[in-house]
Design an enzyme around this catalytic site. Structure first.
Site, PDB file in Angstrom:
ATOM      1  N   LYS A   1      18.943 -19.975 -20.519  1.00 48.07           N
ATOM      2  CA  LYS A   1      19.152 -21.346 -20.029  1.00 48.07           C
ATOM      3  C   LYS A   1      17.771 -21.992 -19.928  1.00 48.07           C
ATOM      4  O   LYS A   1      17.025 -21.748 -18.979  1.00 48.07           O
ATOM      5  CB  LYS A   1      19.828 -21.296 -18.652  1.00 48.07           C
ATOM      6  CG  LYS A   1      20.669 -22.501 -18.297  1.00 48.07           C
ATOM      7  CD  LYS A   1      19.962 -23.821 -18.236  1.00 48.07           C
ATOM      8  CE  LYS A   1      19.186 -24.058 -16.973  1.00 48.07           C
ATOM      9  NZ  LYS A   1      18.357 -25.306 -17.040  1.00 48.07           N
TER      10      LYS A   1
ATOM     11  N   GLU B   1       9.084 -15.272 -11.460  1.00 49.05           N
ATOM     12  CA  GLU B   1       7.700 -15.725 -11.682  1.00 49.05           C
ATOM     13  C   GLU B   1       7.621 -17.160 -11.196  1.00 49.05           C
ATOM     14  O   GLU B   1       8.189 -18.064 -11.800  1.00 49.05           O
ATOM     15  CB  GLU B   1       7.342 -15.638 -13.161  1.00 49.05           C
ATOM     16  CG  GLU B   1       7.232 -14.200 -13.621  1.00 49.05           C
ATOM     17  CD  GLU B   1       6.681 -14.076 -15.025  1.00 49.05           C
ATOM     18  OE1 GLU B   1       6.399 -15.097 -15.658  1.00 49.05           O
ATOM     19  OE2 GLU B   1       6.551 -12.937 -15.477  1.00 49.05           O
TER      20      GLU B   1
ATOM     21  N   CYS C   1       1.159 -22.497 -14.301  1.00 50.83           N
ATOM     22  CA  CYS C   1       1.292 -21.743 -13.056  1.00 50.83           C
ATOM     23  C   CYS C   1      -0.020 -21.097 -12.648  1.00 50.83           C
ATOM     24  O   CYS C   1      -0.298 -20.947 -11.464  1.00 50.83           O
ATOM     25  CB  CYS C   1       2.384 -20.695 -13.202  1.00 50.83           C
ATOM     26  SG  CYS C   1       2.106 -19.588 -14.574  1.00 50.83           S
TER      27      CYS C   1
ATOM     28  N   GLU D   1       1.546 -26.843  -4.372  1.00 54.85           N
ATOM     29  CA  GLU D   1       1.394 -26.825  -5.828  1.00 54.85           C
ATOM     30  C   GLU D   1       1.663 -28.227  -6.364  1.00 54.85           C
ATOM     31  O   GLU D   1       2.778 -28.730  -6.253  1.00 54.85           O
ATOM     32  CB  GLU D   1       2.370 -25.826  -6.450  1.00 54.85           C
ATOM     33  CG  GLU D   1       2.141 -25.672  -7.942  1.00 54.85           C
ATOM     34  CD  GLU D   1       3.170 -24.766  -8.617  1.00 54.85           C
ATOM     35  OE1 GLU D   1       4.370 -24.916  -8.335  1.00 54.85           O
ATOM     36  OE2 GLU D   1       2.754 -23.931  -9.442  1.00 54.85           O
TER      37      GLU D   1
HETATM   38  P1  NAD Z   1      12.273 -25.333 -11.605  1.00 54.90           P
HETATM   39  O1  NAD Z   1      12.355 -24.214 -10.635  1.00 54.90           O
HETATM   40  O2  NAD Z   1      12.646 -26.685 -11.160  1.00 54.90           O
HETATM   41  O3  NAD Z   1      13.203 -25.039 -12.865  1.00 54.90           O
HETATM   42  C1  NAD Z   1      13.058 -23.866 -13.640  1.00 54.90           C
HETATM   43  C2  NAD Z   1      14.393 -23.539 -14.279  1.00 54.90           C
HETATM   44  O4  NAD Z   1      15.316 -23.195 -13.255  1.00 54.90           O
HETATM   45  C3  NAD Z   1      15.026 -24.683 -15.059  1.00 54.90           C
HETATM   46  O5  NAD Z   1      15.632 -24.163 -16.229  1.00 54.90           O
HETATM   47  C4  NAD Z   1      16.077 -25.201 -14.093  1.00 54.90           C
HETATM   48  O6  NAD Z   1      17.162 -25.828 -14.735  1.00 54.90           O
HETATM   49  C5  NAD Z   1      16.521 -23.923 -13.435  1.00 54.90           C
HETATM   50  N1  NAD Z   1      17.160 -24.085 -12.118  1.00 54.90           N
HETATM   51  C6  NAD Z   1      16.949 -25.048 -11.191  1.00 54.90           C
HETATM   52  N2  NAD Z   1      17.741 -24.845 -10.122  1.00 54.90           N
HETATM   53  C7  NAD Z   1      18.457 -23.725 -10.364  1.00 54.90           C
HETATM   54  C8  NAD Z   1      19.437 -22.980  -9.626  1.00 54.90           C
HETATM   55  N3  NAD Z   1      19.853 -23.373  -8.414  1.00 54.90           N
HETATM   56  N4  NAD Z   1      19.950 -21.874 -10.176  1.00 54.90           N
HETATM   57  C9  NAD Z   1      19.533 -21.446 -11.391  1.00 54.90           C
HETATM   58  N5  NAD Z   1      18.630 -22.099 -12.138  1.00 54.90           N
HETATM   59  C10 NAD Z   1      18.084 -23.224 -11.626  1.00 54.90           C
HETATM   60  O7  NAD Z   1      10.799 -25.291 -12.195  1.00 54.90           O
HETATM   61  P2  NAD Z   1      10.141 -26.341 -13.207  1.00 54.90           P
HETATM   62  O8  NAD Z   1       9.844 -27.571 -12.430  1.00 54.90           O
HETATM   63  O9  NAD Z   1      10.964 -26.397 -14.448  1.00 54.90           O
HETATM   64  O10 NAD Z   1       8.792 -25.570 -13.608  1.00 54.90           O
HETATM   65  C11 NAD Z   1       7.604 -25.657 -12.882  1.00 54.90           C
HETATM   66  C12 NAD Z   1       7.442 -24.466 -11.952  1.00 54.90           C
HETATM   67  O11 NAD Z   1       7.432 -23.248 -12.698  1.00 54.90           O
HETATM   68  C13 NAD Z   1       6.131 -24.484 -11.201  1.00 54.90           C
HETATM   69  O12 NAD Z   1       6.339 -24.133  -9.866  1.00 54.90           O
HETATM   70  C14 NAD Z   1       5.312 -23.390 -11.902  1.00 54.90           C
HETATM   71  O13 NAD Z   1       4.295 -22.815 -11.136  1.00 54.90           O
HETATM   72  C15 NAD Z   1       6.370 -22.421 -12.247  1.00 54.90           C
HETATM   73  N6  NAD Z   1       5.895 -21.516 -13.299  1.00 54.90           N
HETATM   74  C16 NAD Z   1       5.580 -20.214 -12.967  1.00 54.90           C
HETATM   75  C17 NAD Z   1       5.099 -19.338 -13.936  1.00 54.90           C
HETATM   76  C18 NAD Z   1       4.737 -17.928 -13.579  1.00 54.90           C
HETATM   77  O14 NAD Z   1       4.610 -17.106 -14.483  1.00 54.90           O
HETATM   78  N7  NAD Z   1       4.566 -17.566 -12.322  1.00 54.90           N
HETATM   79  C19 NAD Z   1       4.942 -19.779 -15.251  1.00 54.90           C
HETATM   80  C20 NAD Z   1       5.255 -21.105 -15.553  1.00 54.90           C
HETATM   81  C21 NAD Z   1       5.745 -21.956 -14.556  1.00 54.90           C
END
Ligand code: NAD
Length: 498
Positions: free
Chosen positions: A190, A265, A299, A392
């Site tokens: 997804k 992550e 991240c 963040e």
């Molecule tokens: P997000 O958490 O909003 O969304 C990530 C994914 O989760 C999307 O596909 C979204 O549709 C899905 N999602 C949202 N709510 C959900 C739920 N209730 N159940 C299941 N899936 C759900 O994150 P974002 O805004 O897309 O990405 C940015 C974030 O990702 C930042 O916090 C960044 O630090 C983090 N990130 C972490 C790493 C790492 O390796 N630690 C790498 C890249 C990004």
């Protein structure tokens, strides 16, 4: 290549998405949502609609999970070497389409093409790395005891869910999916709703290279609908998630009733600690690169700069001068370093921190821009208690804080809820070793920016995540470890009731 040439090429590659939309891929077939719903994906650079994307609900996720379950037994039985060859073919096909992937990704995310072209090649490298580990993924240990020989081994877990974010979506999807396939799991992916296009290219590439139908399924949709349904589905054995810490908490709760194995992550607020004895030229290059590349939407960005007071003024003045020269522009312009942020909502969030930082008393340089564009911004005179030092921001915003002693640097570095990465710049080896022992982070780089070596563990501490990716750590997540004990003699067995 000029901007004009890249725009023309991108338009050609994007035309099919404008025409056909972005369907799901379930059991080897392109499919709309059962109820026909769609949503729009837009280009951050000008807000133009790029495609209508399938908006999946629980019924679509259920079909994808069943397809992954139906394909699992055969796929898990593939010999490791056959799997290795197929994953290399997928890597070849990614390389062959690297230009298309990079241009589509840059338009869908706003990330500058100069970085996205490398992201596509890194995606291929992820497949090659895990391809070569596939033949040994099931290996284990032999543990002997008196009268007993134990053999451990690993078997693939089953169908797994992979949920990815919108920053560098192509690279991150390959990083999560390649080890799952190498381990023998089947996948339901997804992707983030804000950047769905290259996930579609990726599954097509994999099936075109010979991946059997149902081994990799794609469901598009929102987190609350498709994402939630995937984390709650009883046939899905584990969820590999990359995204925000708050979403990670939700996924834990959603996965609890079906006891999902989780790998999370999450976010970061990573310190880069610069001592006055460091090679300050290299430290400046690295700090600038880690916060202003990829729009700061990364991240492991070096978003908190902690500088020893004697070097603070000099160092931050140099960063401000360099940051002002960084080119902000169209993501397809080869000169662009910082492109538009992912969407207007995120740009508003990032700007709100610029206002907040000033209100809290820090001094802002840079940060101008309209629409989704935010120029590199630097806060000086900040304290660690400010929101700009604790939260963040996920944009091109750097918060610089002075420190006087090593202990103070350490306590500033650790005084944050996150613990993903940390960067230390010093020429004092003992100090570096001592700090690496005490910094609360999953990954620490000394005298370096983030340079990944794929066999090493990737992941965070504290609110930055649970579990590790990379090398064998990935297989520990996607596989079940089993032990088989053989008696090597005729030991005495208690004779109850004899
Ligand atoms: P997000 O958490 O909003 O969304 C990530 C994914 O989760 C999307 O596909 C979204 O549709 C899905 N999602 C949202 N709510 C959900 C739920 N209730 N159940 C299941 N899936 C759900 O994150 P974002 O805004 O897309 O990405 C940015 C974030 O990702 C930042 O916090 C960044 O630090 C983090 N990130 C972490 C790493 C790492 O390796 N630690 C790498 C890249 C990004």
């Amino acid at each position: 290549m000029t901007l004009e040439v890249n725009l023309k090429k991108a338009a050609d590659y994007l035309a099919r998405f404008a025409r056909e939309g972005v369907p799901n891929q379930i059991g080897g077939k392109a499919e709309p949502a059962a109820d026909g719903r769609t949503f729009e994906t837009r280009a951050p650079v000008d807000g133009a609609v790029l495609a209508q994307v399938t908006r999946s609900g629980p019924a679509d996720v259920d079909r994808a999970a069943r397809a992954a379950d139906a394909a699992f037994r055969d796929w898990a039985a593939w010999p490791g070497d056959k799997r290795r060859k197929l994953l290399h073919r997928i890597a070849d096909a990614i390389e062959a389409r690297a230009e298309e992937i990079a241009l589509v990704e840059a338009m869908d995310t706003g990330q500058a093409l100069r970085f996205m072209s490398k992201a596509a090649l890194r995606g291929a490298e992820n497949f090659r790395f895990f391809a070569d580990l596939a033949p040994t993924a099931r290996d284990g240990k032999t543990l002997r005891a008196d009268g007993q020989i134990n053999m451990t081994g690993r078997v693939p877990l089953g169908p797994v869910g992979i949920i990815t974010p919108w920053n560098t979506p192509f690279m991150l999807s390959t990083w999560k999916i390649a080890p799952a396939l190498a381990a023998g799991c089947t996948v339901v992916h997804k992707p983030a709703e804000l950047s769905p296009l290259t996930a579609r290219l990726l599954v097509e590439i994999a099936e075109g290279a010979g991946l059997p139908p149902g081994v990799w399924n794609l469901v598009n949709g929102t987190g609350e609908e498709a994402g939630r349904a995937l984390t709650e589905h009883p046939l899905i054995r584990a969820v590999g998630f990359v995204g925000e810490s708050a979403t990670g908490s939700k996924i834990m709760a959603q996965g609890a009733p079906t006891l999902k194995r989780l790998h999370l992550e999450l976010g970061g607020k990573n310190p880069v600690i610069v001592f006055a004895d460091a090679d300050l030229d290299r430290a400046a290059d690295a700090a600038l690169f880690m916060i202003y590349s990829l729009n700061g939407e990364r991240c492991t960005s070096s978003s908190r700069l902690l500088v020893e007071r004697s070097a603070y003024e000099r160092f931050t003045a140099r960063l401000a001068e360099r940051a002002a020269r960084i080119k902000v522009g169209h993501p397809l312009d080869p000169e662009t370093v910082v492109g538009p942020l992912i969407d207007p909502g995120h740009a508003t969030k990032v700007r709100s921190y610029l206002t907040r930082g000033k209100a809290e008393g820090a001094k802002l340089t840079g940060g101008s821009g309209e629409g989704c564009f935010v120029a590199p911004a630097l806060f000086t005179g900040a304290t660690n208690a400010m929101a700009i030092a604790q939260e963040e921001i996920f944009g091109p915003v750097l918060t610089a804080i002075p420190f006087d002693t090593e202990d103070e640097a350490l306590s500033l570095a650790n005084d944050v809820r996150y613990g993903l990465a940390a960067y230390i710049w010093t020429s004092d080896l003992t100090r570096a070793l001592s700090l690496t022992d005490r910094i609360e982070a999953g990954m620490i780089w000394v005298n370096s920016e983030n340079v990944r070596h794929l066999p090493t563990p990737f992941g965070g501490a504290k609110a930055s995540g649970l579990g590790r990716d990379g090398g064998d750590w990935s297989f520990d997540f996607y596989m079940e470890t089993r032990n088989v004990a053989f008696a090597t003699g005729r030991h005495a067995i208690p004779k109850l009731g004899a």
